[in-house]
Design an enzyme around this catalytic site. Structure first.
Site, PDB file in Angstrom:
ATOM      1  N   LYS A 221       7.817 -12.498   0.856  1.00 26.87           N
ATOM      2  CA  LYS A 221       7.422 -11.393   1.725  1.00 26.87           C
ATOM      3  C   LYS A 221       8.299 -10.158   1.539  1.00 26.87           C
ATOM      4  O   LYS A 221       9.412 -10.240   1.022  1.00 26.87           O
ATOM      5  CB  LYS A 221       7.381 -11.858   3.184  1.00 26.87           C
ATOM      6  CG  LYS A 221       6.128 -12.705   3.431  1.00 26.87           C
ATOM      7  CD  LYS A 221       5.892 -13.071   4.860  1.00 26.87           C
ATOM      8  CE  LYS A 221       4.583 -13.871   4.947  1.00 26.87           C
ATOM      9  NZ  LYS A 221       4.353 -14.410   6.289  1.00 26.87           N
ATOM     10  N   ARG A 256       5.808 -22.703   4.654  1.00 25.43           N
ATOM     11  CA  ARG A 256       4.658 -22.285   3.844  1.00 25.43           C
ATOM     12  C   ARG A 256       5.179 -21.466   2.669  1.00 25.43           C
ATOM     13  O   ARG A 256       5.847 -20.460   2.865  1.00 25.43           O
ATOM     14  CB  ARG A 256       3.722 -21.462   4.722  1.00 25.43           C
ATOM     15  CG  ARG A 256       2.431 -21.009   4.043  1.00 25.43           C
ATOM     16  CD  ARG A 256       1.589 -20.202   5.027  1.00 25.43           C
ATOM     17  NE  ARG A 256       0.346 -19.734   4.429  1.00 25.43           N
ATOM     18  CZ  ARG A 256       0.232 -18.634   3.719  1.00 25.43           C
ATOM     19  NH1 ARG A 256       1.279 -17.864   3.507  1.00 25.43           N
ATOM     20  NH2 ARG A 256      -0.928 -18.281   3.198  1.00 25.43           N
TER      21      ARG A 256
HETATM   22  C1  YH5 Z   1       2.587 -17.103   7.700  1.00 29.18           C
HETATM   23  O1  YH5 Z   1       3.697 -16.580   7.724  1.00 29.18           O
HETATM   24  N1  YH5 Z   1       1.433 -15.633   5.969  1.00 29.18           N
HETATM   25  S1  YH5 Z   1      -0.515 -14.570   4.369  1.00 29.18           S
HETATM   26  C2  YH5 Z   1       2.752 -10.452   1.670  1.00 29.18           C
HETATM   27  C3  YH5 Z   1       3.621 -10.811   0.650  1.00 29.18           C
HETATM   28  C4  YH5 Z   1       3.885 -12.127   0.372  1.00 29.18           C
HETATM   29  C5  YH5 Z   1       3.255 -13.103   1.100  1.00 29.18           C
HETATM   30  C6  YH5 Z   1       4.281  -8.577   0.309  1.00 29.18           C
HETATM   31  N2  YH5 Z   1      -0.524 -16.640   6.083  1.00 29.18           N
HETATM   32  C7  YH5 Z   1       1.525 -16.640   6.866  1.00 29.18           C
HETATM   33  O2  YH5 Z   1       1.900 -15.003   2.645  1.00 29.18           O
HETATM   34  N3  YH5 Z   1       0.073 -18.333   7.733  1.00 29.18           N
HETATM   35  C8  YH5 Z   1       0.181 -15.654   5.519  1.00 29.18           C
HETATM   36  O3  YH5 Z   1       4.271  -9.886  -0.126  1.00 29.18           O
HETATM   37  C9  YH5 Z   1       0.303 -17.276   6.931  1.00 29.18           C
HETATM   38  N4  YH5 Z   1       2.302 -18.176   8.488  1.00 29.18           N
HETATM   39  C10 YH5 Z   1       1.091 -18.763   8.497  1.00 29.18           C
HETATM   40  N5  YH5 Z   1       0.893 -19.813   9.314  1.00 29.18           N
HETATM   41  C11 YH5 Z   1       0.792 -13.430   3.986  1.00 29.18           C
HETATM   42  C12 YH5 Z   1       1.693 -13.846   2.902  1.00 29.18           C
HETATM   43  C13 YH5 Z   1       2.364 -12.769   2.123  1.00 29.18           C
HETATM   44  C14 YH5 Z   1       2.123 -11.432   2.400  1.00 29.18           C
END
Ligand code: YH5
Length: 283
Positions: A221, A256
């Site tokens: 993230k 996750r």
């Molecule tokens: C979460 O925390 N996150 S989708 C932006 C990124 C990298 C990764 C800028 N679904 C979660 O993974 N479900 C997502 O780089 C989730 N908890 C749960 N339960 C976002 C994501 C991401 C977004």
């Protein structure tokens, strides 16, 4: 200490890894590499081999600024993959969706858990999950994916996220979803600044609702990128591992992540240090 997911069981005595599988063309974090069906299938098998306890399949991008997709598009992306995985892998599958019709079809196809970034706030979602009898991850988000990173604000982020999650737990119980099927997640990066994310990670224990497993998603993230001086998503692995270890030391049960093998290894070490098993389940 065990979650029933359909016919499968997820053991939460040890912290576990949830592997991310995005079937989206525009994923920020993996560049849309698993839009292709066979590539997605191969990735799922790899994640199982690498030690994932569950695979989280998503057909809608929830990254900051992302536009919504239709239910039909989401169904086409996730349902055939879930059907195939049910036959091909032994670990349970969760579906990352907020739409009742996708929840229904995914569970019919074999998903044992719903991962909902809206925490069942979309019309019909609460009733649908109550009816389906599956487990659900209730995640906190301030605002909507399209605009949530435009100036997020809290008076006390830990208190407000905690209140939101307790309230969603109450709504679920009132709708007939038993506590044993609920998991909670502070929603790192969902309407939160770097400082908000750090404060939540530092104070994770204060969010713990007795008996409810904590799920965290920190993998790749933006906050990790910021702390490392602005590195892109593919340079955030070691930072993400550090955050995952802190989360587990502070009581998280499920992490996750996109990077299953390194996270599984790091969590084995963290789990050994965290004496007495999972914080959430101690009296
Ligand atoms: C979460 O925390 N996150 S989708 C932006 C990124 C990298 C990764 C800028 N679904 C979660 O993974 N479900 C997502 O780089 C989730 N908890 C749960 N339960 C976002 C994501 C991401 C977004």
């Amino acid at each position: 200490m065990q979650l029933k997911l359909g016919k499968q069981i997820l053991d939460l005595v040890q912290p576990q890894v949830m592997g991310v599988l995005n079937r989206t063309p525009d994923s920020f974090s993996d560049g849309g590499a698993f839009m292709d069906f066979d590539a997605a299938l191969r990735r799922a098998r790899d994640m199982e081999r690498e030690g994932a306890a569950i695979i989280d399949i998503g057909g809608e991008s929830t990254r900051p600024g992302a536009e919504a997709v239709s239910a039909q598009e989401e169904l086409d992306r996730v349902v055939p993959l879930i059907e195939r995985l049910r036959r091909e892998i032994d670990i349970p599958v969760s579906v990352d969706t907020s739409k009742p019709e996708v929840m229904r079809a995914a569970v019919a196809a074999g998903a044992g858990m719903i991962n909902d970034v809206y925490a069942l706030r979309q019309p019909g979602a609460l009733e649908t999950v109550a009816e389906l009898g599956v487990s659900v991850v209730l995640m906190h988000m301030q605002g909507e994916p399209r605009s949530m990173q435009n100036n997020p604000h809290y008076r006390n982020v830990v208190a407000e996220v905690g209140q939101f999650l307790s309230e969603r737990v109450r709504h679920c119980e009132a709708a007939g979803i038993p506590r044993e099927r609920l998991l909670i997640d502070p929603g790192f990066g969902f309407g939160k600044t770097l400082e908000h994310n750090l404060e939540l990670l530092r104070s994770l224990r204060e969010l713990a609702d007795p008996g409810l497993p904590l799920v965290v998603g920190l993998s790749r993230k933006s906050s990790i990128g910021k702390l490392l001086g602005g590195v892109p998503a593919d340079g955030r692995l070691y930072g993400s591992i550090a955050a995952a270890v802190v989360a587990v030391i502070n009581g998280a049960s499920i992490v996750r992540t996109h990077d299953v093998k390194p996270t599984v290894e790091a969590l084995k070490v963290a789990a050994a240090v965290r004496a007495g098993g999972c914080y959430n389940f101690r009296a």
